[in-house]
Design a protein around this motif. Structure first.
Motif, PDB file in Angstrom:
ATOM      1  N   TRP A 191       4.400   1.830   1.852  1.00  0.00           N
ATOM      2  CA  TRP A 191       4.535   1.363   3.239  1.00  0.00           C
ATOM      3  C   TRP A 191       5.491   0.189   3.309  1.00  0.00           C
ATOM      4  N   GLY A 195      -3.267  -3.882  -1.474  1.00  0.00           N
ATOM      5  CA  GLY A 195      -2.181  -3.104  -0.887  1.00  0.00           C
ATOM      6  C   GLY A 195      -2.486  -1.625  -0.786  1.00  0.00           C
ATOM      7  N   ARG A 196      -3.378  -1.163  -1.642  1.00  0.00           N
ATOM      8  CA  ARG A 196      -3.720   0.253  -1.641  1.00  0.00           C
ATOM      9  C   ARG A 196      -4.215   0.700  -0.269  1.00  0.00           C
ATOM     10  N   ALA A 250      -3.583  -0.707   2.587  1.00  0.00           N
ATOM     11  CA  ALA A 250      -2.480  -0.748   3.538  1.00  0.00           C
ATOM     12  C   ALA A 250      -1.694   0.546   3.455  1.00  0.00           C
ATOM     13  N   ASP A 251      -1.486   1.026   2.239  1.00  0.00           N
ATOM     14  CA  ASP A 251      -0.750   2.271   2.050  1.00  0.00           C
ATOM     15  C   ASP A 251      -1.442   3.429   2.762  1.00  0.00           C
ATOM     16  N   THR A 288      -1.406  -1.644 -11.997  1.00  0.00           N
ATOM     17  CA  THR A 288      -2.436  -0.681 -11.592  1.00  0.00           C
ATOM     18  C   THR A 288      -2.537  -0.678 -10.078  1.00  0.00           C
ATOM     19  N   ARG A 289      -3.268   0.275  -9.543  1.00  0.00           N
ATOM     20  CA  ARG A 289      -3.350   0.396  -8.087  1.00  0.00           C
ATOM     21  C   ARG A 289      -4.528  -0.361  -7.515  1.00  0.00           C
ATOM     22  N   LYS A 290      -5.082  -1.319  -8.307  1.00  0.00           N
ATOM     23  CA  LYS A 290      -6.351  -1.880  -7.859  1.00  0.00           C
ATOM     24  C   LYS A 290      -6.210  -3.152  -7.042  1.00  0.00           C
ATOM     25  N   ASP A 291      -5.237  -3.235  -6.180  1.00  0.00           N
ATOM     26  CA  ASP A 291      -5.194  -4.429  -5.348  1.00  0.00           C
ATOM     27  C   ASP A 291      -5.341  -4.037  -3.884  1.00  0.00           C
ATOM     28  N   PHE A 336      -1.219   3.080   6.577  1.00  0.00           N
ATOM     29  CA  PHE A 336       0.102   3.394   7.098  1.00  0.00           C
ATOM     30  C   PHE A 336       0.307   4.902   7.131  1.00  0.00           C
ATOM     31  N   TRP A 337      -0.135   5.551   6.061  1.00  0.00           N
ATOM     32  CA  TRP A 337      -0.018   7.011   6.006  1.00  0.00           C
ATOM     33  C   TRP A 337      -0.775   7.636   7.169  1.00  0.00           C
ATOM     34  N   LEU A 355      -1.589   6.347   9.980  1.00  0.00           N
ATOM     35  CA  LEU A 355      -0.903   6.031  11.234  1.00  0.00           C
ATOM     36  C   LEU A 355       0.224   7.029  11.491  1.00  0.00           C
ATOM     37  N   CYS A 356       0.998   7.271  10.439  1.00  0.00           N
ATOM     38  CA  CYS A 356       2.146   8.163  10.590  1.00  0.00           C
ATOM     39  C   CYS A 356       1.701   9.595  10.853  1.00  0.00           C
ATOM     40  N   ARG A 410       5.007  -1.283  -2.497  1.00  0.00           N
ATOM     41  CA  ARG A 410       4.235  -0.106  -2.146  1.00  0.00           C
ATOM     42  C   ARG A 410       5.023   0.760  -1.177  1.00  0.00           C
TER      43      ARG A 410
END
Lengths: 303, 328
Positions: free
Chosen positions: A200, B16-17, B19-20, B11-14, B23-24, B26-27, A198
């Motif tokens: 991050w 981790g999405r 977390a992404d 797919t994006r269905k876990d 993080f965004w 946060l930045c 991913r």
């Protein structure tokens, strides 16, 4: 072009005299004169540097010792002896706390600018504003923290000074870290993405490690600058004569002590100022050299 | 043919999405911190300094903060004109001295010096930038100011009779702490900044331009004059303005050597005050309205330096765009 030209019936061409001595004297003189002016400019800048280092070293060395670095500051400027212990402690504590606040914020901000924002309006605004913030005088940052923090908690403290120094470091770290992140080749990001990482994860485990040496060296330079900042500390940290290793309560730094003692008419105080100056210069030098070593040893090759 | 691994979930269905996203966020908020701090500086300081802003704050040069019932006027007077004047004079001296030196060094580094010499000199100039300003101040007050007094005396004797210069080079103070000393110390401090930016600017001059000058038989100086300088004018102006901004905000070194007297004097060898210098100097003894007046001067300083910096960045950026156009 080739058809119409008729070769002029000239004598065999004389090869141009390209030797330097063939130049008219005036041109040669101007050239030499301008070059020596450039050399002179360099000399003009390097002489003060040499003199500062010489004076600080010669006046400071006479004084500096282990006792000087740990003993309390005499509470009368007139009195000889004593040391700069509280100032050394304060410099380390305050600069350390400032770095602890500014580094994460600055690096995250840089990641936003380079990995997410790129050239969008918000990123451009933040970039310009951090440039502007770099130009904000340190005394203004001190006043700002006084108004927004010291007046609120009603106490001058080392923490307030750390806040001010952190604010001064933040834009420097953002801009230097962003430069370093920009040097990381895009192929690394793409490779990581292709492996299914991913965004991050890519950033934290691929991009950051690749840029870390540059970021660390930028951070070190920022720390060196912050350690020598005086005005904010004078405004918000208060005064103290015994060591205070905590962020609470009044504190002092080497820079603030140099400022205070330099203005005193007493030789003892002036001597202490020289000693503190040598100590501060050594701290700054260590960080600057470390920054250079790290950046040259582990630099990403610029592409 | 390979058999696709059915277990790969693209797919994006876990989890981790999230977390992404986190993080965004946060930045972005870290980036926002810069904007928030700048806004807070303006808001909180203006709010605190508001009572100090009056007509006389900007137009009077009378500064009597602490004498309400002595022989002074019945009410304290906070006129800041003398400090503004001092700031302008001192930074003008600094820029006038530092600019030719910096441009000379930058030209030396980009056009004259062999590579190995270049890195050594760059290191030394960086070292000059790394010396804390308070150390320059200490050196200025204890070494430079006394050492310069005879020089000032000599200049005064030589130039004192000349009509305009005579006013600038008047009777020096015995301590040597003056506009001139402060300006000279400041000049040393802004040389590294102007040099480094000017160096970058000179480095962007396209090689083709330089080679064209060589091919025409130019000497090195003629090449610099004909190819390097015209090309870099805008960028160098930007560098100078940046140096000016830095000089105006520099506090501690100036506070130590400027001589601490509230006056508007044409004589460069007289003592004076600058905006940042008076803030740190009188901070300890200030209360109430006095403090508000000092903070008010901080606001003035903030506005001036922000404007100067914005102008400098604008000039540099425009010059960069033009240069890119030229080299393309």
């Amino acid at each position: 072009m080739t058809t119409t030209a008729t070769r002029p019936a000239a004598a065999a061409p004389v090869p141009a005299d390209l030797r330097r001595s063939a130049l008219p004297l005036r041109r040669r003189l101007t050239d030499g004169f301008s070059k020596s002016l450039m050399g002179l400019a360099l000399l003009i800048a390097l002489i003060p540097l040499g003199l500062v280092i010489f004076h600080v070293a010669s006046r400071g060395l006479a004084l500096i010792s282990w006792e000087f670095l740990i003993e309390d500051i005499p509470n009368s400027a007139r009195r000889a002896g004593g040391g700069m212990g509280p100032a050394v402690a304060g410099t380390l504590v305050i600069t350390g706390a400032a770095a602890a606040m500014a580094i994460p914020l600055g690096v995250l901000g840089a990641i936003y600018l380079n990995e997410y924002g790129k050239q969008n309006a918000l990123a451009r605004l933040i970039r310009t504003m951090s440039d502007v913030m770099t130009g904000v005088p340190s005394v203004v940052m001190g006043l700002f923290i006084y108004v927004s923090y010291v007046l609120v908690v009603k106490e001058q403290s080392g923490f307030a000074a750390a806040l001010a120094l952190g604010c001064l470091m933040l834009p420097v770290i953002i801009r230097s870290s962003e430069e370093m992140l920009r040097l990381v080749p895009d192929e690394l990001r793409q490779a990581s993405a292709a492996l299914g990482a991913r965004r991050w994860k890519t950033t934290v485990s691929v991009v950051l490690p690749a840029a870390i040496s540059g970021i660390v060296s930028g951070v070190m330079l920022a720390i060196a600058r912050a350690a020598g900042e005086t005005a904010p500390v004078v405004l918000v940290a208060g005064t103290i004569f015994t060591s205070n290793w905590s962020l609470d309560g009044a504190n002092t730094t080497l820079a603030a002590q140099i400022f205070k003692n330099a203005g005193e008419p007493f030789v003892a105080a002036q001597d202490r100022a020289w000693g503190a100056a040598l100590t501060l210069m050594l701290i700054v030098l260590v960080f600057t050299i470390a920054a250079r070593l790290i950046s040259s040893r582990f630099a990403i090759k610029e592409r | 043919m390979t058999v696709l691994d059915k277990s790969a979930q693209l797919t994006r269905k876990d989890r981790g999405r999230h977390a992404d996203r986190l993080f965004w966020a946060l930045c972005v908020s870290a980036g926002f911190a810069v904007l928030v701090i700048l806004a807070l500086i303006l808001i909180t300081m203006v709010k605190q300094a508001y009572p100090a802003f009056s007509a006389e704050f900007f137009t009077s040069s009378t500064w009597i903060p602490n004498d309400p019932d002595g022989d002074g006027p019945a009410k304290p007077v906070y006129g800041t004109l003398a400090f503004l004047y001092g700031t302008l004079v001192v930074s003008a001296i600094a820029v006038v001295v530092a600019v030719p030196v910096s441009i000379g060094i930058a030209l030396f580094l980009t056009e004259l010096a062999p590579r190995r010499v270049r890195t050594a000199i760059v290191t030394l100039i960086d070292l000059l930038a790394a010396v804390p300003s308070v150390v320059f101040g200490l050196w200025g007050i204890l070494v430079v100011a006394p050492a310069m007094t005879p020089v000032y005396n000599w200049l005064h004797e030589v130039l004192g009779g000349v009509p305009v210069l005579g006013a600038l080079f008047g009777e020096p103070r015995s301590s040597g702490r003056s506009f001139m000393t402060a300006g000279l110390i400041l000049a040393i401090m802004i040389v590294p900044i102007i040099t480094s930016i000017a160096r970058e600017v000179f480095a962007t001059v396209p090689d083709s331009d330089k080679q064209a000058a060589w091919a025409l038989g130019a000497t090195r100086w003629e090449m610099i004059k004909g190819a390097v300088l015209p090309h870099s004018f805008g960028g160098v102006v930007g560098a100078v303005i940046l140096g000016l901004g830095r000089a105006m905000g520099e506090t501690i070194a100036v506070a130590l050597v400027i001589g601490s007297s509230v006056q508007i004097a044409a004589n460069l060898f007289e003592g004076g005050y600058a905006l940042p210098a008076i803030i740190v100097d009188q901070w300890g003894e200030s209360t109430g309205d006095f403090t508000a007046a000092l903070i008010g001067m901080g606001v003035v300083l903030f506005v001036i330096t922000v404007v100067v910096n914005l102008i400098a960045r604008f000039v540099v950026r425009r010059a960069e765009i033009r240069m890119r156009g030229a080299s393309a």
